[in-house]
Design a protein around this motif. Structure first.
Motif, PDB file in Angstrom:
ATOM      1  N   LEU A 111      -6.409  10.511   9.326  1.00  0.00           N
ATOM      2  CA  LEU A 111      -5.754   9.238   9.783  1.00  0.00           C
ATOM      3  C   LEU A 111      -6.301   8.020   9.085  1.00  0.00           C
ATOM      4  CD1 LEU A 111      -3.646   7.917  11.671  1.00  0.00           C
ATOM      5  CD2 LEU A 111      -5.556   8.036  13.520  1.00  0.00           C
ATOM      6  N   LEU A 112      -7.698   7.988   9.223  1.00  0.00           N
ATOM      7  CA  LEU A 112      -8.319   6.742   8.620  1.00  0.00           C
ATOM      8  C   LEU A 112      -7.923   6.446   7.036  1.00  0.00           C
ATOM      9  CD1 LEU A 112     -10.385   4.513   9.072  1.00  0.00           C
ATOM     10  CD2 LEU A 112     -12.170   5.918   8.644  1.00  0.00           C
ATOM     11  N   GLU A 113      -7.721   7.557   6.344  1.00  0.00           N
ATOM     12  CA  GLU A 113      -7.693   7.364   4.863  1.00  0.00           C
ATOM     13  C   GLU A 113      -6.256   6.754   4.795  1.00  0.00           C
ATOM     14  OE1 GLU A 113      -7.944   7.237   1.007  1.00  0.00           O
ATOM     15  OE2 GLU A 113      -9.294   7.534   2.385  1.00  0.00           O
ATOM     16  N   SER A 114      -5.266   7.295   5.575  1.00  0.00           N
ATOM     17  CA  SER A 114      -3.846   6.782   5.605  1.00  0.00           C
ATOM     18  C   SER A 114      -3.824   5.307   5.826  1.00  0.00           C
ATOM     19  CB  SER A 114      -2.877   7.336   6.373  1.00  0.00           C
ATOM     20  OG  SER A 114      -1.502   6.884   6.563  1.00  0.00           O
ATOM     21  N   TYR A 135      -3.762  -0.830   4.940  1.00  0.00           N
ATOM     22  CA  TYR A 135      -4.255  -2.118   4.946  1.00  0.00           C
ATOM     23  C   TYR A 135      -5.380  -2.130   4.063  1.00  0.00           C
ATOM     24  CZ  TYR A 135      -1.266  -1.265   9.015  1.00  0.00           C
ATOM     25  OH  TYR A 135      -0.130  -1.024   9.913  1.00  0.00           O
ATOM     26  N   HIS A 136      -5.306  -2.702   2.932  1.00  0.00           N
ATOM     27  CA  HIS A 136      -6.255  -2.485   1.948  1.00  0.00           C
ATOM     28  C   HIS A 136      -6.832  -3.569   1.267  1.00  0.00           C
ATOM     29  CE1 HIS A 136      -3.172  -3.472  -1.359  1.00  0.00           C
ATOM     30  NE2 HIS A 136      -2.591  -2.847  -0.392  1.00  0.00           N
ATOM     31  N   SER A 137      -6.581  -4.845   1.432  1.00  0.00           N
ATOM     32  CA  SER A 137      -6.961  -5.980   0.615  1.00  0.00           C
ATOM     33  C   SER A 137      -6.384  -7.132   1.340  1.00  0.00           C
ATOM     34  CB  SER A 137      -6.102  -5.885  -0.715  1.00  0.00           C
ATOM     35  OG  SER A 137      -4.799  -6.220  -0.589  1.00  0.00           O
ATOM     36  N   GLN A 138      -6.807  -8.298   0.803  1.00  0.00           N
ATOM     37  CA  GLN A 138      -6.599  -9.541   1.140  1.00  0.00           C
ATOM     38  C   GLN A 138      -5.158  -9.871   1.657  1.00  0.00           C
ATOM     39  OE1 GLN A 138      -8.592 -12.993  -0.206  1.00  0.00           O
ATOM     40  NE2 GLN A 138     -10.593 -12.024  -0.929  1.00  0.00           N
ATOM     41  N   GLY A 178       0.932  -1.117   0.064  1.00  0.00           N
ATOM     42  CA  GLY A 178      -0.070  -0.110   0.147  1.00  0.00           C
ATOM     43  C   GLY A 178       0.833   1.437   0.159  1.00  0.00           C
ATOM     44  N   ILE A 179       0.449   2.296   0.834  1.00  0.00           N
ATOM     45  CA  ILE A 179       1.111   3.242   0.654  1.00  0.00           C
ATOM     46  C   ILE A 179       2.425   3.366   1.432  1.00  0.00           C
ATOM     47  CG2 ILE A 179      -0.774   4.924   0.902  1.00  0.00           C
ATOM     48  CD1 ILE A 179      -0.173   5.281   3.699  1.00  0.00           C
ATOM     49  N   LYS A 193       2.918   6.324   6.389  1.00  0.00           N
ATOM     50  CA  LYS A 193       2.046   6.001   7.092  1.00  0.00           C
ATOM     51  C   LYS A 193       2.473   6.547   8.825  1.00  0.00           C
ATOM     52  CE  LYS A 193       2.176   1.522   8.248  1.00  0.00           C
ATOM     53  NZ  LYS A 193       2.007   0.221   8.383  1.00  0.00           N
ATOM     54  N   ALA A 194       3.648   6.396   8.965  1.00  0.00           N
ATOM     55  CA  ALA A 194       4.388   6.649  10.283  1.00  0.00           C
ATOM     56  C   ALA A 194       4.289   7.911  10.445  1.00  0.00           C
ATOM     57  CB  ALA A 194       5.869   6.113  10.443  1.00  0.00           C
TER      58      ALA A 194
END
Length: 612
Positions: A214-217, A222-225, A191-192, A197-198
């Motif tokens: 924060l939620l968008e980051s 954490y975006h997929s399986q 992901g990003i 992220k930090a």
């Protein structure tokens, strides 16, 4: 191609020390496994007709007929599948792949049982986190229940994450007469960038961005399986399973729902069928997991800057095989094992970058070439560890293995033994008048590795955050968080403190953490003395620290001490805090027995095996 070197004398000495220490318990364990073996007959041949009829009643006619005649091996599938958590969702498809592959080689597979799988990422900072550590022991017991029907000739353990793999292995080792393979799900795609992220997390902790940002980051990270891609406990599990020879070579970091991932899953089923007691290559788990394999796991963990949680989990896993290890074993090996990988939080890259740069095959070959791994271990592929210097690929003829890259594809992520990131593995035992603890230094910059500052004492991580927001911690300080051990509240991770402490450090303050609790497997740049033993509730001396006491943490010399005369420290009377709120809600009331029976951190914090 590199050649192997003679075993390093330190590795040999630590292994022999463990073997001698473990002789009574290991001998008793192996004798129990020999008694459980049924050579040349399916395990279920000991069942009565009524037992067996119950065991295959729900199966398809084809498989039922094979089990009835009692000649085909039967494989147990034990899985952590659920469809809420990203790491476990890919496992939904595995049972059918396994059953089809088993039939191809004259075997049957049954879904023997599921184990619970909770996510520390969801429960971090929440009451449910106080169940997290003990979920490992529940998983161990659940695995044993799944296998207790005595229908099976081998086990396939499906799981990846923090407590899942340790629990599965602990449970499977109680059935160590059965061959066992671990079948991972693989990491999600990247992901990003981790630095971004930090950065957003720290800005949120400082009140400079809102929850929406924060939620968008986090959602972009954490975006997929698949498993989270940072190098925490889950991915440390995968490295350890490979260097212990419990995966098929190179299986750890192949992404989910790809042809190569499916091919590896099917191949694991075929291999499991081949190594049962019914054939000529019987390889019980009790032979695979021996003192050499445990030492290899420690070395692999150290060489990659892996999770401090394994100073708990690996101790408990080893104990399940009758092997007794302690923190001195980790620390002594850390002195001679160089750091060969930088994966977030020890660097900017994630495990996909590590895998692309050469991955575990490259790592194992480098460690073998310098004598830092036992290469003569018993692995599930029936060869020594040299087989794990290869990587899987899909050739025109199907799944095959080829040598791992001869050179690292990215020296910022993975390096050869001749040019390491650090001379040691970045894990140190701390000793002093505050007890024993561990510190992970692989992500800590040299200028932060020694801290001497006044203590600020808390009994709850939420109070630390409140004090930070009130500006009370804007100075040099050692934050002491007490009553976070397994007996007090289940030893939740205190990862919620990471952005707060990192923010203080980034402003130029000398800051450290001392606690009888855990940090995350993603422990980062702030020096943290964790797992302090004895824990406060068992009379650990950190409960007697007071605000303003000067604490010195020196991760170079391994010293952690409070500069208070011993007589004064012993004479302090500390009222016990009210811990009743940790006993109820979110299921915590069901775990009172676990808390009462838990051993200390250096014994694995286990509530099974009589507290170790």
């Amino acid at each position: 191609m590199k050649t192997s070197a003679p075993l390093h004398e330190r590795v040999r000495a630590v292994t022999e020390r463990i073997r001698e220490r473990s002789q009574p318990t290991r001998s008793a364990y192996l004798e129990r496994m020999r008694e459980a073996q049924r050579r040349d007959k399916p395990t279920r041949s000991g069942l009565s007709c009524t037992n067996l009829a119950h065991g295959f009643a729900a199966m398809d006619t084809q498989d039922k007929d094979k089990l009835r005649v009692a000649r085909w091996p039967n494989l147990a599938i034990v899985s952590s599948y659920n469809d809420m958590l990203s790491a476990h969702r890919p496992l939904e498809r595995y049972p059918e792949l396994i059953k089809l592959a088993a039939r191809e080689v004259g075997a049957v597979a049954q879904f023997a049982g599921g184990v619970p799988a909770m996510c520390d990422g969801v429960t971090q900072g929440q009451p449910g986190m106080e169940l997290s550590l003990f979920s490992r022991d529940v998983i161990a017991m659940s695995t044993a229940i799944a296998l207790s029907h005595n229908m099976f000739d081998a086990t396939l353990c499906l799981g990846v994450c923090d407590k899942i793999v340790p629990g599965l292995l602990m449970g499977a080792l109680t059935f160590g007469h059965l061959p066992t393979l671990f079948v991972p799900g693989g990491p999600m795609t990247s992901g990003i960038p981790n630095k971004e992220k930090a950065r957003i997390r720290q800005l949120f902790a400082e009140g400079k961005v809102g929850r929406d940002a924060l939620l968008e980051s986090e959602a972009q990270s954490y975006h997929s399986q698949g498993t989270c891609t940072f190098y925490g406990t889950a991915n440390s599990n995968q490295v350890m399973m490979e260097v212990m020879g419990l995966h098929l070579p190179g299986a750890a970091f192949v992404t989910p729902n790809t042809p190569l991932r499916d091919a590896l899953t099917s191949a694991a089923a075929r291999r499991a069928a081949k190594i049962t007691a019914l054939g000529d290559e019987y390889l019980p788990l009790s032979q695979t997991v021996d003192e050499r394999a445990i030492v290899n796991a420690i070395v692999g963990l150290l060489a990659t800057g892996g999770s401090t949680n394994h100073t708990l989990h690996l101790v408990a896993m080893a104990h399940a095989a009758g092997i007794n290890i302690n923190w001195d074993d980790f620390s002594d090996l850390s002195e001679i094992v160089p750091l060969l990988a930088r994966i977030y939080p020890n660097g900017a890259a994630d495990v996909n970058h590590f895998h692309a740069a050469g991955g575990i095959g490259f790592l194992i070959r480098e460690l073998i070439s310098s004598g830092l791994l036992h290469q003569d271990t018993v692995t599930v592929v029936g060869q020594g560890l040299e087989a794990y210097t290869r990587e899987p690929w899909l050739s025109p003829n199907g799944l095959e293995w080829r040598p791992a890259p001869a050179q690292s594809g990215d020296h910022e992520v993975l390096r050869p033994i001749t040019d390491p990131f650090g001379a040691d593995g970045g894990l140190k035992v701390l000793r002093g008048n505050l007890g024993r603890g561990v510190i992970k230094t692989s992500a800590v910059q040299p200028q932060h590795r020694v801290v001497e500052a006044p203590a600020r004492v808390f009994d709850d991580q939420e109070d630390v955050i409140k004090a930070f927001k009130a500006g009370e911690l804007a100075r040099d300080c050692v934050v002491v968080v007490r009553y976070q051990g397994p007996r007090a509240n289940g030893m939740p991770e205190l990862h919620q403190l990471t952005p707060t402490l990192t923010s203080l450090q980034s402003k130029g303050f000398k800051v450290a953490l001392v606690t009888d609790g855990r940090m995350s497997g993603a422990s980062g740049a702030v020096p943290a003395a964790i797992h302090m033993s004895p824990e406060c509730l068992a009379g650990g001396p950190i409960e007697k620290v007071q605000d303003g006491d000067i604490i010195r943490l020196d991760s170079y010399t391994g010293v952690l001490e409070v500069k208070v005369p011993d007589a004064v420290l012993r004479g302090r009377v500390v009222p016990k805090p009210d811990l009743s709120r940790n006993s109820f809600g979110m299921g915590r009331e069901l775990f009172a027995t676990f808390r009462a029976a838990a051993g200390d951190a250096e014994a694995g914090a286990a509530s099974v095996y009589g507290g170790l």
